[in-house]
Design an enzyme around this catalytic site. Sequence first.
Site, short mmCIF file in Angstrom:
data_model
loop_
_atom_site.label_atom_id
_atom_site.label_comp_id
_atom_site.label_asym_id
_atom_site.label_seq_id
_atom_site.Cartn_x
_atom_site.Cartn_y
_atom_site.Cartn_z
N ASP A 183 -4.97 3.57 -3.38
CA ASP A 183 -6.13 4.38 -3.74
C ASP A 183 -5.79 5.88 -3.77
OD1 ASP A 183 -8.70 4.72 -4.58
OD2 ASP A 183 -9.65 4.30 -2.66
N ASP A 235 -0.17 5.10 1.06
CA ASP A 235 -0.42 6.05 2.16
C ASP A 235 -0.33 5.35 3.52
OD1 ASP A 235 -0.95 8.31 0.55
OD2 ASP A 235 -3.00 7.61 0.21
N ASP A 256 -3.76 12.09 0.17
CA ASP A 256 -5.04 12.73 -0.16
C ASP A 256 -5.53 13.65 0.96
OD1 ASP A 256 -5.39 11.62 -2.70
OD2 ASP A 256 -6.21 9.78 -1.87
N ASP A 275 0.88 -1.16 0.00
CA ASP A 275 0.00 0.00 0.00
C ASP A 275 0.93 1.23 0.00
OD1 ASP A 275 -2.26 1.73 0.61
OD2 ASP A 275 -1.41 1.80 2.64
N ASP A 295 -1.94 -0.81 5.80
CA ASP A 295 -2.41 -0.25 7.07
C ASP A 295 -3.93 -0.10 7.13
OD1 ASP A 295 -2.22 2.14 5.19
OD2 ASP A 295 -3.30 2.98 6.90
#
Length: 247
Positions: A99, A11, A20, A9, A180
């Site tokens: 994402d 972030d 974001d 992942d 996370d």
Amino acid sequence: MARYLLAFDFDHTLIDANSDVYIIKLAPNGELPAEIKDLYKDTGWIEYMGQIFKYLHKNGSKQSDILSCMSEIPLTEGMRELLDFTSKAGCFEHIIISDSNSVFINHILATHSLSVVMAGIFTNPAEFNDAGCLTLQGYHSQDWCSLSTVNMCKGHILKNFIDMKRKSGIEYASVLYVGDGYNDLCPSLELRPQDFVFPRVGFKLHKLITKMSKENKPVDMSALTARIKQWESGLDILETVKSFSLQ
Ligand SMILES: [Mg+2]
């Protein structure tokens, strides 16, 4: 030589912030108006982020401001050491499933001059339009996974990548998934007993997996067959991967 896949992942995993959320500091007074804040639950993630980028553009944030803001975000502790090791070891392939968006991720990776080569960066495609406003699209539009947002099922992406590699003759001895968040649960459930999930201590995925272990929620615990190794620093993950490279 056995091959291993490290799937990250982005972030709060490779970087120590949510890109974001971090970008909102460019908004006047560092705050979004209520009509944008309410958008997320009404329209979903992509429309919400698109409206944030439009709002920043309307209020004078230029491409250079957005990229400079992203450059401020540090890597998570120990990630550089982990990636330095795995990129030199010769038996690891690396992908990012996030994402966030392609502009943020590519810029942040370039900022930190990481030597690692990513075999894939699976994220929402983004670009600055002619007026200098950042625009983005969903990675895909899915209706098969209730654990994931409409625009991104990370489990589907991970499974497709592993299947594609298998067809080209590469079967990973272990897949290591590092994350996370809530949206990292679906890919964790795709893993096999010889794979590993690394949930970051104190974050949502860790809490979910701990809760699953105790209460079998939000999904049947039997679906999670991978070995679980919690982490606080990339150095914790490095300990595990060092043992692979010796095999
Ligand atoms: Mg995350």
